[in-house]
Scaffold this motif. Structure first.
Motif, PDB file in Angstrom:
ATOM      1  N   SER A  30     -21.796   9.573 -77.819  1.00 30.79           N
ATOM      2  CA  SER A  30     -20.917   8.443 -78.114  1.00 30.79           C
ATOM      3  C   SER A  30     -20.491   8.493 -79.571  1.00 30.79           C
ATOM      4  CB  SER A  30     -21.596   7.105 -77.817  1.00 30.79           C
ATOM      5  OG  SER A  30     -22.633   6.859 -78.748  1.00 30.79           O
ATOM      6  N   ILE A  31     -19.416   7.794 -79.876  1.00 33.72           N
ATOM      7  CA  ILE A  31     -18.925   7.708 -81.256  1.00 33.72           C
ATOM      8  C   ILE A  31     -18.667   6.243 -81.562  1.00 33.72           C
ATOM      9  CG2 ILE A  31     -17.294   8.583 -82.946  1.00 33.72           C
ATOM     10  CD1 ILE A  31     -16.571  10.825 -81.076  1.00 33.72           C
ATOM     11  N   PRO A  32     -19.662   5.519 -82.046  1.00 36.82           N
ATOM     12  CA  PRO A  32     -19.474   4.092 -82.304  1.00 36.82           C
ATOM     13  C   PRO A  32     -18.403   3.788 -83.351  1.00 36.82           C
ATOM     14  CG  PRO A  32     -21.795   4.619 -82.183  1.00 36.82           C
ATOM     15  CD  PRO A  32     -21.055   5.926 -82.180  1.00 36.82           C
ATOM     16  N   THR A  33     -18.284   4.648 -84.347  1.00 34.37           N
ATOM     17  CA  THR A  33     -17.355   4.367 -85.437  1.00 34.37           C
ATOM     18  C   THR A  33     -16.658   5.644 -85.871  1.00 34.37           C
ATOM     19  OG1 THR A  33     -18.848   2.645 -86.253  1.00 34.37           O
ATOM     20  CG2 THR A  33     -17.132   3.381 -87.749  1.00 34.37           C
ATOM     21  N   MET A  34     -15.351   5.534 -86.137  1.00 40.25           N
ATOM     22  CA  MET A  34     -14.606   6.623 -86.778  1.00 40.25           C
ATOM     23  C   MET A  34     -13.781   6.014 -87.903  1.00 40.25           C
ATOM     24  SD  MET A  34     -13.409   9.151 -83.677  1.00 40.25           S
ATOM     25  CE  MET A  34     -13.401  10.657 -84.664  1.00 40.25           C
ATOM     26  N   ASP A  35     -13.872   6.618 -89.078  1.00 41.94           N
ATOM     27  CA  ASP A  35     -13.260   6.049 -90.274  1.00 41.94           C
ATOM     28  C   ASP A  35     -12.442   7.094 -91.011  1.00 41.94           C
ATOM     29  OD1 ASP A  35     -15.194   4.025 -89.743  1.00 41.94           O
ATOM     30  OD2 ASP A  35     -16.587   4.983 -91.143  1.00 41.94           O
ATOM     31  N   TRP A  36     -11.622   6.611 -91.929  1.00 46.30           N
ATOM     32  CA  TRP A  36     -10.950   7.460 -92.900  1.00 46.30           C
ATOM     33  C   TRP A  36     -11.314   6.982 -94.306  1.00 46.30           C
ATOM     34  CZ3 TRP A  36      -8.520  11.891 -91.834  1.00 46.30           C
ATOM     35  CH2 TRP A  36      -8.066  12.112 -90.524  1.00 46.30           C
ATOM     36  N   TYR A  37     -11.694   7.911 -95.137  1.00 48.49           N
ATOM     37  CA  TYR A  37     -11.939   7.667 -96.551  1.00 48.49           C
ATOM     38  C   TYR A  37     -10.971   8.528 -97.346  1.00 48.49           C
ATOM     39  CZ  TYR A  37     -16.456   5.368 -95.668  1.00 48.49           C
ATOM     40  OH  TYR A  37     -17.446   4.512 -95.269  1.00 48.49           O
ATOM     41  N   ARG A  38     -10.862   8.235 -98.622  1.00 43.02           N
ATOM     42  CA  ARG A  38     -10.095   9.107 -99.507  1.00 43.02           C
ATOM     43  C   ARG A  38     -10.755   9.146-100.882  1.00 43.02           C
ATOM     44  NH1 ARG A  38      -4.481   5.583-100.186  1.00 43.02           N
ATOM     45  NH2 ARG A  38      -5.337   3.909-101.514  1.00 43.02           N
ATOM     46  N   GLN A  39     -10.465  10.227-101.585  1.00 41.32           N
ATOM     47  CA  GLN A  39     -11.056  10.415-102.909  1.00 41.32           C
ATOM     48  C   GLN A  39     -10.067  11.093-103.829  1.00 41.32           C
ATOM     49  OE1 GLN A  39     -14.753  12.630-102.951  1.00 41.32           O
ATOM     50  NE2 GLN A  39     -15.411  11.549-104.798  1.00 41.32           N
ATOM     51  N   VAL A  40      -9.958  10.530-105.014  1.00 46.52           N
ATOM     52  CA  VAL A  40      -9.158  11.093-106.090  1.00 46.52           C
ATOM     53  C   VAL A  40     -10.126  11.695-107.094  1.00 46.52           C
ATOM     54  CG1 VAL A  40      -7.541  10.571-107.940  1.00 46.52           C
ATOM     55  CG2 VAL A  40      -7.327   9.397-105.741  1.00 46.52           C
ATOM     56  N   PRO A  41      -9.808  12.844-107.684  1.00 47.35           N
ATOM     57  CA  PRO A  41     -10.719  13.447-108.669  1.00 47.35           C
ATOM     58  C   PRO A  41     -11.111  12.448-109.746  1.00 47.35           C
ATOM     59  CG  PRO A  41      -8.986  14.984-108.129  1.00 47.35           C
ATOM     60  CD  PRO A  41      -8.644  13.711-107.431  1.00 47.35           C
ATOM     61  N   GLY A  42     -12.416  12.366-109.997  1.00 52.37           N
ATOM     62  CA  GLY A  42     -12.930  11.475-111.022  1.00 52.37           C
ATOM     63  C   GLY A  42     -13.198  10.064-110.547  1.00 52.37           C
ATOM     64  N   LYS A  43     -12.908   9.789-109.282  1.00 49.45           N
ATOM     65  CA  LYS A  43     -13.142   8.450-108.743  1.00 49.45           C
ATOM     66  C   LYS A  43     -14.051   8.532-107.525  1.00 49.45           C
ATOM     67  CE  LYS A  43      -8.911   6.210-110.343  1.00 49.45           C
ATOM     68  NZ  LYS A  43      -7.766   5.334-109.955  1.00 49.45           N
ATOM     69  N   GLN A  44     -14.617   7.386-107.174  1.00 49.73           N
ATOM     70  CA  GLN A  44     -15.480   7.332-106.009  1.00 49.73           C
ATOM     71  C   GLN A  44     -14.662   7.409-104.718  1.00 49.73           C
ATOM     72  OE1 GLN A  44     -17.917   3.761-106.361  1.00 49.73           O
ATOM     73  NE2 GLN A  44     -19.675   5.020-106.944  1.00 49.73           N
ATOM     74  N   ARG A  45     -15.310   7.940-103.713  1.00 48.40           N
ATOM     75  CA  ARG A  45     -14.689   7.961-102.398  1.00 48.40           C
ATOM     76  C   ARG A  45     -14.597   6.515-101.892  1.00 48.40           C
ATOM     77  NH1 ARG A  45     -16.845  12.488 -98.314  1.00 48.40           N
ATOM     78  NH2 ARG A  45     -16.442  13.647-100.254  1.00 48.40           N
TER      79      ARG A  45
END
Length: 122
Positions: A30-45
């Motif tokens: 099963s897959i309870p959650t699917m997300d998208w994150y992003r990250q810029v160099p020098g910053k947190q995801r």
């Protein structure tokens, strides 16, 4: 085990659109959650958008009204439709999922994709 493969990134002009895809494969129960994150160099995801198995969604304030997350459960795939893109959306986008496997359906595992670059530039 379980792998996530992202596709659909690239270069787009400001105001344009892109659709990211993330397909999960492997010994999935099963897959309870699917997300998208992003990250810029020098910053947190940062979390961009999340969709839960019950169908509810969550968005970062910066993308509300512009991005839409959706899932095709039959294909174990999550999409991120990104409209009205601006240079501030330039980042590496990561797919993230919480899954259970056929080996142990009671155990939750977090899986990340390798990331895909989205560049918004004229």
């Amino acid at each position: 085990q379980v792998q996530l493969e992202e596709s659909g990134g690239g270069v787009v002009q400001p105001g344009g659109s892109l659709r990211l895809s993330c397909a999960a494969s492997g010994s999935i129960f099963s897959i309870p959650t699917m997300d998208w994150y992003r990250q810029v160099p020098g910053k947190q995801r940062e979390l961009v958008a999340a969709q839960y198995s019950a169908g509810n969604t969550r968005y970062a304030d910066s993308v509300k009204g512009r991005f839409t997350i959706s899932r095709d459960n039959a294909k174990n795939t999550v999409y991120l439709q990104m409209n009205s893109l601006s240079p501030e959306d330039t980042a590496v986008y990561y797919c993230n999922a919480v899954v259970t496997t056929l080996l142990d359906p009671r155990r939750y595992l977090e899986v990340w994709g390798q990331g895909i670059l989205v560049t918004v530039s004229s």
